[in-house]
Motif scaffolding. Sequence first.
Motif, PDB file in Angstrom:
ATOM      1  N   THR A  75       0.888  -1.213   0.005  1.00 27.49           N
ATOM      2  CA  THR A  75       0.001  -0.004   0.189  1.00 27.49           C
ATOM      3  C   THR A  75       1.001   1.223  -0.096  1.00 27.49           C
ATOM      4  N   PRO A  76       0.630   2.117  -1.061  1.00 24.83           N
ATOM      5  CA  PRO A  76       1.546   3.286  -1.034  1.00 24.83           C
ATOM      6  C   PRO A  76       1.426   4.218   0.017  1.00 24.83           C
ATOM      7  N   GLY A  77       2.381   4.927   0.561  1.00 27.50           N
ATOM      8  CA  GLY A  77       2.288   5.903   1.749  1.00 27.50           C
ATOM      9  C   GLY A  77       2.013   7.228   0.968  1.00 27.50           C
ATOM     10  N   PRO A  78       2.049   8.442   1.673  1.00 23.04           N
ATOM     11  CA  PRO A  78       1.812   9.587   1.100  1.00 23.04           C
ATOM     12  C   PRO A  78       2.907  10.069   0.150  1.00 23.04           C
ATOM     13  N   ILE A 140       9.299  -0.288 -13.730  1.00 24.03           N
ATOM     14  CA  ILE A 140      10.337   0.103 -12.914  1.00 24.03           C
ATOM     15  C   ILE A 140       9.976   0.269 -11.400  1.00 24.03           C
ATOM     16  N   TYR A 141       8.970   0.507 -11.125  1.00 25.73           N
ATOM     17  CA  TYR A 141       8.245   0.409  -9.747  1.00 25.73           C
ATOM     18  C   TYR A 141       8.647  -0.787  -9.130  1.00 25.73           C
ATOM     19  N   GLU A 142       8.251  -2.088  -9.872  1.00 22.30           N
ATOM     20  CA  GLU A 142       8.468  -3.254  -9.435  1.00 22.30           C
ATOM     21  C   GLU A 142      10.086  -3.559  -9.354  1.00 22.30           C
ATOM     22  N   GLN A 143      10.853  -3.437 -10.114  1.00 21.79           N
ATOM     23  CA  GLN A 143      12.183  -3.585 -10.406  1.00 21.79           C
ATOM     24  C   GLN A 143      12.834  -2.822  -9.061  1.00 21.79           C
ATOM     25  N   ARG A 144      12.662  -1.630  -8.964  1.00 15.45           N
ATOM     26  CA  ARG A 144      13.478  -0.672  -8.033  1.00 15.45           C
ATOM     27  C   ARG A 144      12.619  -0.809  -6.648  1.00 15.45           C
ATOM     28  N   GLN A 145      11.677  -1.496  -6.329  1.00 15.77           N
ATOM     29  CA  GLN A 145      10.709  -1.357  -5.304  1.00 15.77           C
ATOM     30  C   GLN A 145      10.668  -0.058  -4.746  1.00 15.77           C
ATOM     31  N   VAL A 146       9.945   0.821  -5.771  1.00 14.06           N
ATOM     32  CA  VAL A 146       9.633   2.214  -5.271  1.00 14.06           C
ATOM     33  C   VAL A 146       8.881   2.341  -4.105  1.00 14.06           C
ATOM     34  N   VAL A 147       7.937   1.588  -4.276  1.00 14.16           N
ATOM     35  CA  VAL A 147       6.763   1.790  -2.894  1.00 14.16           C
ATOM     36  C   VAL A 147       7.375   1.405  -1.704  1.00 14.16           C
ATOM     37  N   ALA A 148       7.979   0.203  -1.694  1.00 12.57           N
ATOM     38  CA  ALA A 148       8.766  -0.176  -0.430  1.00 12.57           C
ATOM     39  C   ALA A 148       9.610   0.848   0.086  1.00 12.57           C
ATOM     40  N   LYS A 149      10.536   1.262  -0.662  1.00 11.89           N
ATOM     41  CA  LYS A 149      11.654   2.110  -0.172  1.00 11.89           C
ATOM     42  C   LYS A 149      10.983   3.507   0.044  1.00 11.89           C
ATOM     43  N   MET A 150       9.943   3.971  -0.544  1.00 13.22           N
ATOM     44  CA  MET A 150       9.571   5.279  -0.091  1.00 13.22           C
ATOM     45  C   MET A 150       8.661   4.938   1.175  1.00 13.22           C
ATOM     46  N   GLU A 152       9.588   3.014   3.417  1.00 14.25           N
ATOM     47  CA  GLU A 152      10.512   2.683   4.623  1.00 14.25           C
ATOM     48  C   GLU A 152      11.201   4.372   4.797  1.00 14.25           C
ATOM     49  N   LEU A 153      11.380   5.185   3.760  1.00 12.49           N
ATOM     50  CA  LEU A 153      11.677   6.433   4.068  1.00 12.49           C
ATOM     51  C   LEU A 153      10.503   7.263   4.862  1.00 12.49           C
ATOM     52  N   GLU A 154       9.518   6.970   4.731  1.00 12.26           N
ATOM     53  CA  GLU A 154       8.433   7.516   5.381  1.00 12.26           C
ATOM     54  C   GLU A 154       8.568   7.219   6.825  1.00 12.26           C
ATOM     55  N   SER A 155       8.706   5.996   6.992  1.00  9.12           N
ATOM     56  CA  SER A 155       8.902   5.209   8.435  1.00  9.12           C
ATOM     57  C   SER A 155      10.174   6.142   9.149  1.00  9.12           C
ATOM     58  N   LEU A 156      11.242   6.146   8.546  1.00 12.09           N
ATOM     59  CA  LEU A 156      12.467   6.703   8.838  1.00 12.09           C
ATOM     60  C   LEU A 156      12.095   8.225   9.353  1.00 12.09           C
ATOM     61  N   ILE A 157      11.431   8.883   8.476  1.00 15.12           N
ATOM     62  CA  ILE A 157      11.232  10.471   8.743  1.00 15.12           C
ATOM     63  C   ILE A 157      10.325  10.594   9.816  1.00 15.12           C
ATOM     64  N   SER A 158       9.194   9.395  10.184  1.00 19.01           N
ATOM     65  CA  SER A 158       8.241   9.550  11.296  1.00 19.01           C
ATOM     66  C   SER A 158       9.039   9.300  12.294  1.00 19.01           C
ATOM     67  N   GLU A 159       9.951   8.245  12.573  1.00 16.20           N
ATOM     68  CA  GLU A 159      10.802   7.857  13.612  1.00 16.20           C
ATOM     69  C   GLU A 159      11.526   9.086  14.068  1.00 16.20           C
ATOM     70  N   ALA A 160      12.219   9.704  13.132  1.00 15.27           N
ATOM     71  CA  ALA A 160      13.074  10.896  13.526  1.00 15.27           C
ATOM     72  C   ALA A 160      12.111  12.146  14.049  1.00 15.27           C
ATOM     73  N   SER A 161      11.094  12.282  13.564  1.00  9.51           N
ATOM     74  CA  SER A 161      10.354  13.150  14.201  1.00  9.51           C
ATOM     75  C   SER A 161       9.882  12.887  15.531  1.00  9.51           C
ATOM     76  N   ARG A 162       9.287  11.595  15.731  1.00  5.64           N
ATOM     77  CA  ARG A 162       9.065  11.312  16.948  1.00  5.64           C
ATOM     78  C   ARG A 162      10.059  11.449  18.128  1.00  5.64           C
TER      79      ARG A 162
END
Length: 270
Positions: A75-78, A140-150, A152-162
């Motif tokens: 499921t894509p994040g924001p 390209i989305y499937e080969q590079r796993q764009v949704v999963a990596k983005m 993950e970036l969303e989670s890292l930013i949320s964790e840093a903000s928390r």
Amino acid sequence: MATTEDVHMSSAEPVAAATTRAGSQRRSVSKEPSVPQPPSAASQQQRDPAQQPAVSQALQPPASPPLPTRHVQLTPGPRAAGFQNLLDKSLESTLKKVSWDNFAACYPTIAAQAPATLKAVQKQMIDRLGTLCRREFQSIYEQRQVVAKMNELESLISEASRRKDEAGMQGIEEPPVPPHTLPAEQVFAAHLAPHLKQQQSQLNAKLQTVQAHNAKLFDEVQRQRAEMESLVQLLEKTLEDIDNASQMMDEVADDLARETRTVEMEMAEK
């Protein structure tokens, strides 16, 4: 009124010019980022066997290879959704540049004499170009796993903000040290900390298991020692009884021997 043959004859004259303009149109479209080059309008329009069959065979593009099947993504994040919207808007803006005015300017003769056919070719080219671009983006989305990596970036930013908010609530006014300024030993220790913590947990579990096993063995040894002590006491008591019996036998041994000799002598005389 011009017949179909007259239209064909008049269309045959500007074929070279139309082909040259089609090449320039393809070069202008290919400058768009991440957009595959569509088949030329001349080749699309000339697929009709009633209009220039010889030229259509020469300009017909090769068939595209089959694309991989689409896989179910996370499921894509924001940020992933925003990136997808940006791609859709960019593709839509690119396809809008292939307007009827620009397309008709490349083929003025066909636009004047057969506008319906040229409009159909334009629509087919836009649809085909949009389909190919969307499939390429999806690949390209499937080969590079764009949704999963983005995500993950969303989670890292949320964790840093928390963490930043928690530090502010705890009254920590000193800003955190940037990771790139830390010495190598601390960075190495920080990377090893999760692994060492996991190993420590495993070793603690093994230690508790060994301690429980040792406690069980200690209880078993204590029980065996108590049993051995009871057996030793019983043996000592038995030996004491044997000693008492031996002493009693020593007291009557002489009398018993005398009586035995007397009985033997009497039996011998008889």
